[in-house]
Write a protein that holds these residues in place. Structure first.
Motif, PDB file in Angstrom:
ATOM      1  N   THR A  10     -24.527   2.336 -14.496  1.00 33.97           N
ATOM      2  CA  THR A  10     -25.427   1.393 -13.836  1.00 33.97           C
ATOM      3  C   THR A  10     -24.765   0.030 -13.652  1.00 33.97           C
ATOM      4  O   THR A  10     -23.711  -0.249 -14.218  1.00 33.97           O
ATOM      5  N   GLY A  11     -25.420  -0.800 -12.873  1.00 31.78           N
ATOM      6  CA  GLY A  11     -24.891  -2.131 -12.590  1.00 31.78           C
ATOM      7  C   GLY A  11     -24.378  -2.281 -11.175  1.00 31.78           C
ATOM      8  O   GLY A  11     -23.889  -3.350 -10.807  1.00 31.78           O
ATOM      9  N   ASP A  12     -24.495  -1.202 -10.350  1.00 34.30           N
ATOM     10  CA  ASP A  12     -24.066  -1.264  -8.957  1.00 34.30           C
ATOM     11  C   ASP A  12     -25.291  -1.498  -8.075  1.00 34.30           C
ATOM     12  O   ASP A  12     -26.293  -0.783  -8.195  1.00 34.30           O
ATOM     13  N   SER A  13     -25.209  -2.453  -7.152  1.00 29.17           N
ATOM     14  CA  SER A  13     -26.350  -2.706  -6.277  1.00 29.17           C
ATOM     15  C   SER A  13     -25.881  -3.176  -4.910  1.00 29.17           C
ATOM     16  O   SER A  13     -24.844  -3.828  -4.787  1.00 29.17           O
TER      17      SER A  13
ATOM     18  N   GLN B 162     -31.535   1.930  -7.353  1.00 27.37           N
ATOM     19  CA  GLN B 162     -31.197   0.561  -6.965  1.00 27.37           C
ATOM     20  C   GLN B 162     -30.120  -0.053  -7.845  1.00 27.37           C
ATOM     21  O   GLN B 162     -29.401  -0.941  -7.404  1.00 27.37           O
ATOM     22  N   ASP B 163     -29.985   0.412  -9.088  1.00 31.92           N
ATOM     23  CA  ASP B 163     -28.966  -0.136  -9.980  1.00 31.92           C
ATOM     24  C   ASP B 163     -27.787   0.807 -10.158  1.00 31.92           C
ATOM     25  O   ASP B 163     -26.965   0.622 -11.044  1.00 31.92           O
ATOM     26  N   ASP B 164     -27.673   1.809  -9.262  1.00 30.73           N
ATOM     27  CA  ASP B 164     -26.542   2.739  -9.319  1.00 30.73           C
ATOM     28  C   ASP B 164     -26.289   3.319  -7.929  1.00 30.73           C
ATOM     29  O   ASP B 164     -26.272   4.527  -7.731  1.00 30.73           O
ATOM     30  N   VAL B 165     -26.087   2.440  -6.944  1.00 32.49           N
ATOM     31  CA  VAL B 165     -25.875   2.920  -5.581  1.00 32.49           C
ATOM     32  C   VAL B 165     -24.497   3.547  -5.410  1.00 32.49           C
ATOM     33  O   VAL B 165     -24.292   4.371  -4.513  1.00 32.49           O
ATOM     34  N   LEU B 166     -23.533   3.188  -6.261  1.00 27.28           N
ATOM     35  CA  LEU B 166     -22.209   3.799  -6.207  1.00 27.28           C
ATOM     36  C   LEU B 166     -22.195   4.988  -7.165  1.00 27.28           C
ATOM     37  O   LEU B 166     -21.572   4.972  -8.215  1.00 27.28           O
TER      38      LEU B 166
ATOM     39  N   PHE C 249     -25.855  -8.922   3.437  1.00 27.14           N
ATOM     40  CA  PHE C 249     -25.705  -7.821   2.497  1.00 27.14           C
ATOM     41  C   PHE C 249     -24.711  -8.242   1.419  1.00 27.14           C
ATOM     42  O   PHE C 249     -23.646  -8.773   1.722  1.00 27.14           O
ATOM     43  N   ARG C 250     -25.060  -7.984   0.160  1.00 27.25           N
ATOM     44  CA  ARG C 250     -24.163  -8.306  -0.948  1.00 27.25           C
ATOM     45  C   ARG C 250     -24.058  -7.089  -1.867  1.00 27.25           C
ATOM     46  O   ARG C 250     -25.073  -6.542  -2.302  1.00 27.25           O
ATOM     47  N   LEU C 251     -22.820  -6.696  -2.149  1.00 25.95           N
ATOM     48  CA  LEU C 251     -22.558  -5.527  -2.977  1.00 25.95           C
ATOM     49  C   LEU C 251     -21.980  -5.970  -4.314  1.00 25.95           C
ATOM     50  O   LEU C 251     -21.008  -6.715  -4.365  1.00 25.95           O
TER      51      LEU C 251
END
Length: 363
Positions: free
Chosen positions: A270-273, A294-298, A341-343
């Motif tokens: 987790t931590g990917d957004s 939402q917290d693990d899109v990758l 958009f921010r990744l």
């Protein structure tokens, strides 16, 4: 070991070129060249590649090029079917669906277009890790094979290559090429991409790689939309990359979708957004769907709203390759003229490569 491509590839020098699309006052897309990065550039900031205002949308085909070995039994089969697992836990080997002895990896993905569509722009992106149990030669990064639906392989040389970036035991790259004429002539269906330069084997960093074909199309039966494509190659261990789309003029409750291509995301980390901000002072809203928390899109998925386009093979967990499309939904509830958009990736050692968006235009 290095796999010889034999007569499939002629020797060639692949130029490195960064293109930035600019929006002309007339409303038509034009191209302007920017200073090219060095062949071994560690990263390229995201820049607008193409933008157009027209009736239509954006379609996307994608697949991974490498997966876990079937010799590892049920653990590999379960992960392919969607169970949590990461590439660093497996001995990885090539996906090869074409039964062609001259290729060592090949996979297929479907381009779906509404009836009456005309392709206005198409670009193929491919990338992966060159260093795992073997070290692949970076000079092969800019070459792949592509076959249109029912067609034969054609050699494709990149017009944009990011040289390999060595970090944390990995050796990552992304390349791309304009394939507008090929896709315009060939139309919808299953496209095959082979010889993506990725390494097999086992390591703590893990093997990953894949390809995405982004297709912008015009269709008079669809709403007028802003259609935009950005690309770059940005490690997510540093500041979060941001992409802004200005001068939109979208109405309240506009329909919209956004797509993302990224490398080496791990499912369950987790931590990917991917966050969207609509308007000058709007609050950020994290994107997600049933396939992408939402917290693990990758999370090693290839997904899109509704029924996914066909893939061969269609593994649920791609073990390090993400190519996802998100509905913007109610996040465009108020009219505006810009999106941002921010990744972010707080834990994954990942790279972002492509972002695209389609948003209804104010009439």
């Amino acid at each position: 070991m290095r796999h010889s491509l034999g007569p499939l590839f002629r020797r060639a020098t692949v130029g490195v070129l960064s293109l930035a699309a600019v929006w002309a006052a007339s409303g038509s897309p034009t191209a302007a060249s920017a200073a090219p990065p060095a062949p071994e550039s560690e990263s390229i900031a995201f820049a607008e590649r193409y933008r157009v205002l027209q009736h239509g949308g954006i379609a996307r085909a994608a697949n991974s090029s490498i997966t876990c070995r079937t010799a590892e039994g049920s653990a590999c089969a379960d992960v392919r079917a969607g169970k949590q697992g990461v590439n660093g836990d497996f001995d990885m080997f090539y996906i090869d669906v074409d039964r062609d002895p001259n290729t060592y990896n090949a996979s297929r993905g479907e381009v779906r277009l509404p009836t009456g569509s005309r392709v206005t722009y198409a670009r193929l992106y491919w990338g992966g890790n060159l260093r795992v149990g073997e070290q692949k030669p970076p000079e092969d990064n800019g070459r792949v094979l592509i076959a249109e639906p029912g067609g034969e392989y054609k050699e494709l040389l990149a017009d944009t290559v990011v040289g390999h970036r060595v970090t944390d035991g990995a050796d990552a790259f992304q390349a791309s090429a304009d394939v507008t004429q090929l896709v315009r002539d060939s139309g919808p269906g299953l496209y095959t991409v082979a010889q993506v330069n990725v390494a097999m084997g086992a390591s703590q960093a893990g093997a990953w790689g894949g390809w995405t074909l982004v297709v912008v199309y015009e269709n008079p039966s669809q709403p007028l939309r802003h259609l935009a494509l950005w690309d770059g190659f940005v490690p997510l261990s540093g500041p979060a990359p941001e992409v802004r789309l200005r001068d939109l003029g979208f109405p309240a409750d506009a329909w919209g979708r956004a797509g993302l291509v990224a490398y080496d995301g791990d499912r369950g980390t987790t931590g990917d957004s991917l966050a969207l901000t609509a308007g000058e002072s709007g609050s950020a809203s994290a994107l997600g769907n049933g396939a992408n928390p939402q917290d693990d899109v990758l999370n090693s998925t290839i997904s899109e709203p509704g029924e996914d386009a066909a893939r061969v093979p269609a593994y649920d967990n791609t073990l390090g390759y993400d190519s996802d499309v998100f509905d913007l939904g109610k996040r465009l509830g108020h009219a505006g003229d810009q999106l941002a958009f921010r990744l972010r990736s707080q834990r994954d050692a990942a790279w972002a490569g492509v972002l695209f968006a389609a948003v209804d235009a104010r009439r």
